[in-house]
Design a protein around this motif. Structure first.
Motif, mmCIF file in Angstrom:
data_model
loop_
_atom_site.group_PDB
_atom_site.id
_atom_site.type_symbol
_atom_site.label_atom_id
_atom_site.label_comp_id
_atom_site.label_asym_id
_atom_site.label_seq_id
_atom_site.Cartn_x
_atom_site.Cartn_y
_atom_site.Cartn_z
ATOM 1 N N PHE A 72 11.950 2.411 10.161
ATOM 2 C CA PHE A 72 11.477 3.271 9.113
ATOM 3 C C PHE A 72 11.204 2.234 8.169
ATOM 4 C CE2 PHE A 72 12.814 7.804 10.401
ATOM 5 C CZ PHE A 72 11.810 7.694 11.336
ATOM 6 N N PHE A 73 12.209 1.463 7.403
ATOM 7 C CA PHE A 73 11.965 0.703 6.295
ATOM 8 C C PHE A 73 10.873 -0.603 6.453
ATOM 9 C CE2 PHE A 73 16.224 2.011 4.485
ATOM 10 C CZ PHE A 73 15.314 2.389 3.039
ATOM 11 N N ASP A 74 10.885 -0.911 7.812
ATOM 12 C CA ASP A 74 9.993 -2.006 8.233
ATOM 13 C C ASP A 74 8.502 -1.475 8.023
ATOM 14 O OD1 ASP A 74 11.821 -3.898 8.862
ATOM 15 O OD2 ASP A 74 12.130 -3.604 10.894
ATOM 16 N N GLN A 75 8.382 -0.238 8.653
ATOM 17 C CA GLN A 75 7.353 0.487 8.632
ATOM 18 C C GLN A 75 6.854 0.561 7.352
ATOM 19 O OE1 GLN A 75 7.862 3.830 11.004
ATOM 20 N NE2 GLN A 75 7.637 2.683 12.900
ATOM 21 N N LEU A 76 7.623 1.232 6.278
ATOM 22 C CA LEU A 76 7.361 1.173 5.237
ATOM 23 C C LEU A 76 7.126 0.087 4.113
ATOM 24 C CD1 LEU A 76 10.304 3.838 4.041
ATOM 25 C CD2 LEU A 76 7.886 4.314 3.965
ATOM 26 N N HIS A 77 7.681 -1.127 4.302
ATOM 27 C CA HIS A 77 7.433 -2.453 3.970
ATOM 28 C C HIS A 77 6.296 -2.881 4.347
ATOM 29 C CE1 HIS A 77 7.680 -6.630 3.400
ATOM 30 N NE2 HIS A 77 8.326 -6.452 2.292
ATOM 31 N N LYS A 78 5.665 -2.687 5.849
ATOM 32 C CA LYS A 78 4.616 -3.117 6.449
ATOM 33 C C LYS A 78 3.345 -2.265 5.712
ATOM 34 C CE LYS A 78 1.951 -3.684 10.353
ATOM 35 N NZ LYS A 78 1.964 -3.608 12.120
ATOM 36 N N SER A 79 3.500 -0.851 5.477
ATOM 37 C CA SER A 79 2.343 -0.179 5.169
ATOM 38 C C SER A 79 2.222 -0.416 3.568
ATOM 39 C CB SER A 79 2.516 1.304 5.342
ATOM 40 O OG SER A 79 3.838 1.845 4.792
ATOM 41 N N GLU A 111 -2.419 -5.327 -0.573
ATOM 42 C CA GLU A 111 -3.432 -6.417 -0.085
ATOM 43 C C GLU A 111 -4.696 -5.636 -0.097
ATOM 44 O OE1 GLU A 111 -2.157 -7.900 3.408
ATOM 45 O OE2 GLU A 111 -0.699 -9.068 2.836
ATOM 46 N N ALA A 112 -5.025 -4.298 0.472
ATOM 47 C CA ALA A 112 -6.315 -3.738 0.413
ATOM 48 C C ALA A 112 -6.695 -3.014 -0.993
ATOM 49 C CB ALA A 112 -6.357 -2.815 1.582
ATOM 50 N N ASP A 113 -5.688 -3.208 -2.075
ATOM 51 C CA ASP A 113 -5.935 -2.660 -3.282
ATOM 52 C C ASP A 113 -6.106 -1.175 -3.393
ATOM 53 O OD1 ASP A 113 -5.795 -2.751 -5.870
ATOM 54 O OD2 ASP A 113 -8.153 -3.106 -6.302
#
Length: 442
Positions: A120-127, A133-135
């Motif tokens: 879950f935390f990996d997904q939160l960090h990635k998203s 990055e996409a602003d």
């Protein structure tokens, strides 16, 4: 207009919203068997009779009394939990009753899963990284990602706390048990303590990436339009702080059990020593006899015991000589003022912080390696070693390799380590090389 008062409203409706124990067990049994399907009054009565029998109500009840009891329960359940279809003469769960049973089922069924938390935390960090990055709008990330996963993360911490409670309860039951041998009890204590320690360590490691999310939130605060996101940033940081605080409380509770175990072992050893001493004394009294030798009488111990020397309880006086210099008044000693070496203290503090950070990173990569090993069944460690070198430092990679190898070797019954002594070089820095090491689950 008067504001809503939860206490006042709940005081009058409490019995309708929260079922008593037998009613609740009847609801759960109906839910387990029928879920959202229809069921009849006979089905309710059958389950009601079984539950009352299971609760120990085996005394004889007249049919009229039982009929009135069942009727009252069915009417009570219809107030908030069950629908009655007059045409079909069937029953079905209301939305509130269905959700109540589903929440209880979910809480009892779900188990502590640190890998799930880390995912879950990996997904939160990635998203969040992709949003930055996409602003994109940070508030949308809160709605689409954080708010969806936060209840599950909170639930996992509560499940861990519940399992700690169960572990402590099992420990208390074991040490009071008289049916098991003491060696078995000691092994149970040791196993249970290791499980608790592993649970706490795994959850802390799973939360490690939350610090990376906090760093991204700090970057967002530096933007010109950050004032639009302050409330939600505080919401995420508050959740992280509360979660870490709760984990710390769980760790403290785990630490409290250790003195209890040491106290138990000490008490057992003391009681065991007293028991053996008493047994030896009774043996001497039973097997020894008085033997006459000429005009004297002597105690003859059993043949398998060597002679015992009994010392006199009276102490012979001794002369102690104390030099005068040890009893004469001492001259006052000048108090030495200590100067704090600020640069040295800062240097020590920096070293300590660095050591702690290195330790956390080594633990993070070690758990990362074993998570991949559990998921895939095997782990080729060499590529992971070079990945650690690229993301951290060579020192972290080397110490992680030692940690992984040591843990794998310790758990020989679970893992098999294969090492090919053909060196593999780093793609960029050719001076760094490592033997090929593969770990497999047995």
């Amino acid at each position: 207009m008067e504001s809503f008062n939860l206490y006042r409203e709940a005081k009058d409706q409490y019995e309708k919203l929260i079922p008593e124990k037998n009613d609740g067990l009847i609801l759960l049994s109906l839910y387990a068997k029928y879920k959202d399907k229809d069921f009849t009054e006979e089905n309710i009565i059958s389950i009601t009779n079984k539950i009352f029998k299971d609760q120990g109500n085996n005394e004889f009840e007249r049919s009229r009394t039982e009929y009135n009891r069942n009727n009252t329960i069915i009417l009570r359940l219809q107030e908030s939990f069950l629908w009655r279809n007059e045409t079909k003469r069937t029953y079905q769960f209301k939305k509130y009753g269905l959700e109540l049973c589903q929440n209880i089922e979910k809480r009892l069924f779900e188990k502590y899963n640190p890998a799930k938390i880390k995912r879950f935390f990996d997904q939160l960090h990635k998203s969040l990284t992709e949003y930055i990055e996409a602003d994109k709008d940070f508030n949308e990330w809160i709605e689409d990602h954080f708010d969806l996963r936060m209840p599950e993360l909170v639930s996992q911490i509560e499940i861990l706390d519940q399992q700690v409670n169960e572990s402590v309860t099992d420990f208390k039951v074991n040490i009071k048990s008289e049916d098991q041998s003491i060696l078995y009890i000691l092994k149970e204590i040791e196993i249970r303590l290791e499980i608790i320690k592993e649970q706490s360590s795994e959850l802390k490691n799973a939360f490690q990436i939350s610090y990376d999310i906090d760093e991204l939130l700090t970057d967002i605060l530096q933007k010109t339009d950050s004032y639009n996101y302050i409330e939600n940033i505080q919401k995420v940081q508050k959740f992280h702080d509360n979660s870490r605080s709760q984990l710390e409380q769980v760790s403290k509770r785990i630490e409290k059990i250790k003195p209890r175990i040491r106290e138990f072992i000490y008490d057992f050893n003391k009681q065991d020593f007293d028991r053996k001493t008493n047994k030896f004394i009774y043996y001497l009294l039973e097997k020894s006899f008085v033997k006459r030798e000429k005009s004297t009488k002597r105690i003859q111990f059993p043949n398998n015991l060597s002679g015992l020397k009994v010392k006199s309880i009276e102490h012979s006086p001794t002369l102690n000589i104390i030099p005068i210099r040890e009893i004469s008044p001492k001259l006052p000693v000048e108090i030495i003022k200590r100067n704090i070496d600020i640069p040295k203290r800062k240097e020590l503090l920096d070293k300590t912080i660095k050591w702690k950070q290195d330790k956390e990173r080594i633990m993070y990569w070690t758990n990362f390696a074993f998570q991949e090993l559990e998921e895939k069944g095997s782990l080729v460690f060499t590529p992971l070693f070079f990945k650690i070198v690229d993301k951290d430092r060579l020192t972290i990679a080397v110490k992680t390799a030692h940690s992984v190898l040591r843990k794998s070797t310790k758990l020989k019954q679970r893992y098999k380590v294969e090492i090919n002594q053909t060196p593999v070089n780093h793609t960029l820095n050719k001076t760094i090389s490592l033997w090929q090491m593969t770990i497999q689950k047995k």
